[in-house]
Design a protein around this motif. Structure first.
Motif, mmCIF file in Angstrom:
data_model
loop_
_atom_site.group_PDB
_atom_site.id
_atom_site.type_symbol
_atom_site.label_atom_id
_atom_site.label_comp_id
_atom_site.label_asym_id
_atom_site.label_seq_id
_atom_site.Cartn_x
_atom_site.Cartn_y
_atom_site.Cartn_z
ATOM 1 N N GLU A 98 0.874 -1.185 0.112
ATOM 2 C CA GLU A 98 0.076 -0.105 -0.045
ATOM 3 C C GLU A 98 1.014 1.511 -0.052
ATOM 4 O O GLU A 98 0.735 2.558 -0.590
ATOM 5 C CB GLU A 98 -0.873 0.071 1.197
ATOM 6 N N ARG A 99 1.848 1.253 0.770
ATOM 7 C CA ARG A 99 2.847 2.362 0.912
ATOM 8 C C ARG A 99 3.500 2.559 -0.443
ATOM 9 O O ARG A 99 3.691 3.651 -1.253
ATOM 10 C CB ARG A 99 3.868 2.318 2.060
ATOM 11 N N GLN A 100 3.795 1.395 -1.132
ATOM 12 C CA GLN A 100 4.533 1.559 -2.413
ATOM 13 C C GLN A 100 3.689 1.802 -3.452
ATOM 14 O O GLN A 100 4.056 2.729 -4.315
ATOM 15 C CB GLN A 100 4.808 -0.063 -2.802
ATOM 16 N N ALA A 101 2.367 1.553 -3.325
ATOM 17 C CA ALA A 101 1.427 2.140 -4.469
ATOM 18 C C ALA A 101 1.199 3.671 -4.305
ATOM 19 O O ALA A 101 1.226 4.482 -5.173
ATOM 20 C CB ALA A 101 0.033 1.397 -4.187
ATOM 21 N N SER A 102 1.437 4.143 -3.028
ATOM 22 C CA SER A 102 1.133 5.676 -2.685
ATOM 23 C C SER A 102 2.290 6.098 -3.550
ATOM 24 O O SER A 102 2.378 7.554 -3.905
ATOM 25 C CB SER A 102 1.036 5.896 -1.191
ATOM 26 N N ASN A 103 3.515 5.594 -3.227
ATOM 27 C CA ASN A 103 4.783 6.403 -3.598
ATOM 28 C C ASN A 103 4.992 6.316 -5.343
ATOM 29 O O ASN A 103 5.017 7.373 -5.751
ATOM 30 C CB ASN A 103 6.013 5.459 -3.238
ATOM 31 N N PHE A 104 4.353 5.143 -5.932
ATOM 32 C CA PHE A 104 4.368 5.426 -7.351
ATOM 33 C C PHE A 104 3.341 6.171 -7.872
ATOM 34 O O PHE A 104 3.413 6.720 -9.068
ATOM 35 C CB PHE A 104 4.430 4.008 -7.908
ATOM 36 N N ARG A 105 2.092 6.356 -7.194
ATOM 37 C CA ARG A 105 1.069 6.981 -7.546
ATOM 38 C C ARG A 105 1.178 8.550 -7.327
ATOM 39 O O ARG A 105 0.143 9.506 -7.426
ATOM 40 C CB ARG A 105 -0.447 6.421 -7.154
ATOM 41 N N GLY A 106 2.207 9.022 -6.496
ATOM 42 C CA GLY A 106 2.690 10.303 -6.442
ATOM 43 C C GLY A 106 1.774 10.906 -4.856
ATOM 44 O O GLY A 106 1.657 12.071 -4.790
ATOM 45 N N LYS A 107 1.280 9.991 -4.264
ATOM 46 C CA LYS A 107 0.486 10.551 -3.125
ATOM 47 C C LYS A 107 1.368 10.577 -2.028
ATOM 48 O O LYS A 107 1.124 11.979 -1.109
ATOM 49 C CB LYS A 107 -0.480 9.185 -2.464
ATOM 50 N N LYS A 108 2.575 9.930 -1.631
ATOM 51 C CA LYS A 108 3.617 10.308 -0.758
ATOM 52 C C LYS A 108 4.941 9.732 -1.490
ATOM 53 O O LYS A 108 5.046 8.942 -2.202
ATOM 54 C CB LYS A 108 3.239 9.780 0.715
ATOM 55 N N LYS A 109 6.030 10.221 -0.586
ATOM 56 C CA LYS A 109 7.288 9.433 -0.949
ATOM 57 C C LYS A 109 8.096 9.079 0.446
ATOM 58 O O LYS A 109 8.185 9.772 1.327
ATOM 59 C CB LYS A 109 8.323 10.423 -1.753
ATOM 60 N N ASP A 110 8.426 7.752 0.427
ATOM 61 C CA ASP A 110 9.246 7.438 1.588
ATOM 62 C C ASP A 110 10.338 6.597 0.842
ATOM 63 O O ASP A 110 10.435 6.306 -0.261
ATOM 64 C CB ASP A 110 8.696 6.748 2.645
#
Length: 222
Positions: A98-110
């Motif tokens: 889920e975190r990875q999806a957010s990273n690649f979809r531009g929602k957040k970066k970690d």
């Protein structure tokens, strides 16, 4: 005064009764609007039985020695395996994807290292745990040409995975793409990519909204 007749039904009453009975017995069609649900589709990529067996065999050869070494040293048990790049634990893997999806979809970066492969004992886990994995892996993919590989292992694999990492009932393993896994990566890369046509646009326009598809269903008559 003429006697009252018994059991005589007027024609008008008889006709009215027949009409009401016919109306009640008439089949009534009811239509219901249904929201098209793409999550019910079986999007698991096809894998040849021999390929899944080979993946399991090579995984055992590569991974088991590392876990045996650390378990023998009596180190604390943590989510991430002693060998960097290997993950286990359903909840933790889902959270990472889920975190990875957010990273690649531009929602957040970690700073998490992307998961590339998901090995799943699909036949030995409840459907409530496996039904979400195709969609989750697809959305956690970097792009159309670099997707998370979802790999179904053969029946009986849970015992092998559990034995490899020293944890009971381990039915899901996630891996990063590492050079030290090259022989395993070659086998896993042969597995078909996940295909979910209705999600293809997330790689180009992740914020675009599409109206839901609604169909009309004709159920049993009432």
């Amino acid at each position: 005064m003429p006697p009252k007749s018994k059991g005589i039904v007027k024609k008008t009453d008889q006709a009215m009764g027949s009409s009401l009975k016919a109306k009640n017995n008439k089949k009534k069609q009811v239509f219901k609007a249904l929201l098209d649900n793409p999550f019910t589709s079986n999007n698991w990529p096809f894998i040849q039985p021999k390929d899944s067996e080979d993946i399991l065999t090579v995984f055992k050869v590569l991974i088991k020695p590392h876990f045996n070494q650390v378990n023998a040293e009596d180190k604390p048990k943590i989510f991430k395996s002693p060998h960097e790049g290997v993950y286990f634990g359903f909840n933790s893997i889902v959270e990472t994807l889920e975190r990875q999806a957010s990273n690649f979809r531009g929602k957040k970066k970690d700073s998490i290292e992307p998961l590339k492969y998901l090995l799943v004992c699909k036949n030995e886990l409840p459907s409530v745990m496996t039904d979400l994995l195709p969609t989750l892996c697809f959305t956690a993919s970097k792009d159309q040409n670099d997707k998370v590989k979802l790999i179904q292992l053969p029946k009986g694999s849970m015992e092998v995975l559990s034995n490899c990492i020293g944890k009971p009932r381990c039915g899901i393993i996630a891996l990063n793409k590492r050079e030290e896994f090259e022989s395993l990566n070659i086998l896993m890369d042969k597995v078909d990519d996940i295909t979910i046509p209705w999600l293809n646009d997330i790689f180009n326009s992740p914020t675009q909204f599409y109206a839901p598809k609604i169909s009309t269903n004709k159920p049993n008559v009432v």
